[in-house]
Design a protein around this motif. Structure first.
Motif, short mmCIF file in Angstrom:
data_model
loop_
_atom_site.label_atom_id
_atom_site.label_comp_id
_atom_site.label_asym_id
_atom_site.label_seq_id
_atom_site.Cartn_x
_atom_site.Cartn_y
_atom_site.Cartn_z
N LEU A 128 -103.69 111.86 24.19
CA LEU A 128 -101.75 110.86 24.63
C LEU A 128 -100.44 112.16 25.26
CD1 LEU A 128 -99.69 109.97 22.92
CD2 LEU A 128 -99.38 111.53 21.37
N PHE A 129 -101.69 113.49 25.28
CA PHE A 129 -100.80 114.07 26.02
C PHE A 129 -101.57 116.11 26.39
CE2 PHE A 129 -98.03 114.95 22.20
CZ PHE A 129 -99.28 116.38 21.63
N ARG A 130 -102.09 116.39 27.51
CA ARG A 130 -102.22 117.99 27.83
C ARG A 130 -101.12 118.80 27.36
NH1 ARG A 130 -107.58 118.45 29.10
NH2 ARG A 130 -107.75 116.99 30.25
N ARG A 131 -102.89 120.14 27.46
CA ARG A 131 -101.16 121.07 27.40
C ARG A 131 -100.79 122.10 28.37
NH1 ARG A 131 -102.98 127.09 27.87
NH2 ARG A 131 -101.87 128.09 26.32
N GLY A 132 -99.81 122.09 28.12
CA GLY A 132 -99.14 122.74 29.95
C GLY A 132 -98.07 121.25 30.54
N ASP A 133 -98.51 120.13 30.51
CA ASP A 133 -97.69 119.08 30.18
C ASP A 133 -96.71 119.23 30.20
OD1 ASP A 133 -100.23 118.23 31.81
OD2 ASP A 133 -100.09 116.18 30.79
N ALA A 134 -95.97 118.83 30.80
CA ALA A 134 -93.80 118.60 30.65
C ALA A 134 -93.80 117.23 28.99
CB ALA A 134 -93.20 118.05 31.59
N ALA A 135 -93.39 117.99 28.38
CA ALA A 135 -92.58 117.41 27.21
C ALA A 135 -91.33 116.43 27.64
CB ALA A 135 -92.91 118.06 25.56
N GLU A 136 -91.55 115.34 27.91
CA GLU A 136 -90.21 114.24 27.62
C GLU A 136 -89.54 114.01 26.88
OE1 GLU A 136 -91.64 112.17 31.78
OE2 GLU A 136 -90.94 114.43 32.30
N GLY A 137 -90.28 113.90 25.67
CA GLY A 137 -89.69 113.40 24.73
C GLY A 137 -90.36 113.53 22.91
N ALA A 138 -90.51 113.37 21.92
CA ALA A 138 -91.64 113.08 20.99
C ALA A 138 -92.39 112.10 20.98
CB ALA A 138 -90.42 113.86 19.70
N TYR A 139 -93.57 112.52 19.99
CA TYR A 139 -94.04 111.60 19.88
C TYR A 139 -93.97 111.08 17.63
CZ TYR A 139 -95.75 110.11 24.29
OH TYR A 139 -96.05 110.58 25.93
N VAL A 140 -94.23 109.68 17.61
CA VAL A 140 -93.94 109.47 16.23
C VAL A 140 -95.17 108.48 16.08
CG1 VAL A 140 -93.48 108.27 13.86
CG2 VAL A 140 -91.57 109.48 15.80
N VAL A 141 -96.02 109.39 14.70
CA VAL A 141 -97.50 108.61 15.29
C VAL A 141 -97.09 107.75 13.61
CG1 VAL A 141 -99.96 109.25 14.24
CG2 VAL A 141 -98.50 110.89 15.15
N MET A 142 -97.39 106.57 14.13
CA MET A 142 -96.53 105.19 13.16
C MET A 142 -97.82 105.03 12.42
SD MET A 142 -94.08 104.71 14.23
CE MET A 142 -93.53 103.25 13.84
N PRO A 149 -98.06 122.46 23.72
CA PRO A 149 -98.61 123.85 23.38
C PRO A 149 -100.07 123.33 23.11
CG PRO A 149 -97.80 122.84 21.43
CD PRO A 149 -96.72 122.20 22.51
N HIS A 150 -100.16 122.58 23.39
CA HIS A 150 -102.09 121.74 22.86
C HIS A 150 -101.62 120.21 23.12
CE1 HIS A 150 -100.50 124.26 19.24
NE2 HIS A 150 -102.09 125.01 19.23
N THR A 151 -102.96 120.26 23.36
CA THR A 151 -103.67 118.67 23.96
C THR A 151 -104.11 117.97 22.81
OG1 THR A 151 -105.11 119.66 25.89
CG2 THR A 151 -105.75 117.30 24.95
N ALA A 152 -103.78 116.72 22.77
CA ALA A 152 -102.89 115.44 22.09
C ALA A 152 -104.07 114.29 22.42
CB ALA A 152 -102.07 115.18 21.20
N VAL A 153 -105.42 114.18 20.92
CA VAL A 153 -106.30 113.23 21.47
C VAL A 153 -106.10 112.17 20.42
CG1 VAL A 153 -108.69 112.71 21.62
CG2 VAL A 153 -107.35 114.93 22.64
N ALA A 154 -106.01 111.29 19.93
CA ALA A 154 -106.71 110.73 18.97
C ALA A 154 -107.53 110.26 18.07
CB ALA A 154 -106.08 108.76 19.45
N ASP A 155 -107.74 110.56 16.96
CA ASP A 155 -108.64 111.19 15.85
C ASP A 155 -109.57 109.65 15.63
OD1 ASP A 155 -109.87 113.81 15.78
OD2 ASP A 155 -108.81 114.05 13.45
N SER A 156 -108.47 108.74 15.44
CA SER A 156 -109.36 107.34 15.05
C SER A 156 -107.70 105.82 16.13
CB SER A 156 -108.88 107.22 14.02
OG SER A 156 -107.68 107.83 13.22
N PRO A 157 -108.60 105.42 15.88
CA PRO A 157 -107.47 103.79 16.09
C PRO A 157 -105.91 104.73 15.96
CG PRO A 157 -109.73 102.97 15.86
CD PRO A 157 -109.65 104.94 15.57
N ALA A 158 -105.31 104.73 17.06
CA ALA A 158 -103.78 105.36 16.01
C ALA A 158 -103.07 104.23 17.21
CB ALA A 158 -103.74 106.50 16.65
N VAL A 159 -101.65 104.13 16.09
CA VAL A 159 -100.01 103.84 16.87
C VAL A 159 -98.68 104.38 17.13
CG1 VAL A 159 -98.44 102.18 16.77
CG2 VAL A 159 -101.07 101.60 16.92
N VAL A 160 -98.48 105.66 18.27
CA VAL A 160 -97.20 106.21 17.99
C VAL A 160 -96.69 105.44 18.80
CG1 VAL A 160 -99.32 107.91 18.18
CG2 VAL A 160 -98.60 106.74 20.13
N MET A 161 -95.81 105.84 18.92
CA MET A 161 -94.38 105.28 19.61
C MET A 161 -93.18 106.64 19.80
SD MET A 161 -90.50 104.77 17.48
CE MET A 161 -91.00 102.50 16.87
#
Length: 165
Positions: free
Chosen positions: A42-56, A91-103
């Motif tokens: 989803l994103f990598r540690r150190g990348d600019a965060a230009e908003g938030a993600y909601v895990v749907m 601050p962290h890298t985020a990876v889908a553990d399972s199929p996921a939908v994010v907003m």
């Protein structure tokens, strides 16, 4: 996912729970939805965060620098809440553990909504102020503990050096 289901998830978030229905509807209609496969980043540690993600739906693992999971975000969790207001990095890298939908709720979208819905903006400010006050209190307790350790450490060192003689 139906619009009413998305609004229900958004309204259950602590940061958005006090938003007016119109504001929540606008977030749900304007935010970008992303369907993820297990293992997709989803994103990598150190990348600019230009908003938030909601895990749907699904699970998103937050990984440390060694690739170990430090936390798992599940349906109904928000990642990067502070990025809704200020420029920051992940601050962290985020990876889908399972199929996921994010907003993805961008900072620009949040600013527009806060401008259009003053009551929601006031609620959002109050929630963040409460969280910052709690964080400040926690930091003050840590500071007090560290000061206490600073006072104990020299005495312990002095006692240890006296015992060594």
């Amino acid at each position: 996912m139906a619009l009413n289901d998305e609004i229900a998830i958004l309204s259950a978030l602590p940061a958005l729970g006090g938003f007016e229905q119109g504001a929540l509807r606008r977030v749900a209609l304007s935010a970008q939805t992303r369907i993820m496969r297990a293992g997709e980043e989803l994103f990598r540690r150190g990348d600019a965060a230009e908003g938030a993600y909601v895990v749907m739906s699904g699970d998103i693992a937050l990984l440390d620098t060694a690739g170990g999971a430090v936390a798992v975000a599940r349906a109904g969790d928000m990642l990067g809440e502070i990025a809704l207001l200020v420029e920051t990095e992940w601050p962290h890298t985020a990876v889908a553990d399972s199929p996921a939908v994010v907003m993805r709720v961008s900072r620009a979208l949040m600013r527009r909504i806060l401008g259009e819905f003053p009551a929601s903006a006031a609620t959002f400010r109050a929630v963040l102020a409460e969280r910052l006050a709690a964080l400040s209190s926690d930091l003050e307790r840590v500071r007090g503990s560290l000061l206490a350790l600073d006072q104990v450490a020299p005495k312990a060192a002095k006692d240890a050096s006296g015992a060594a003689r």
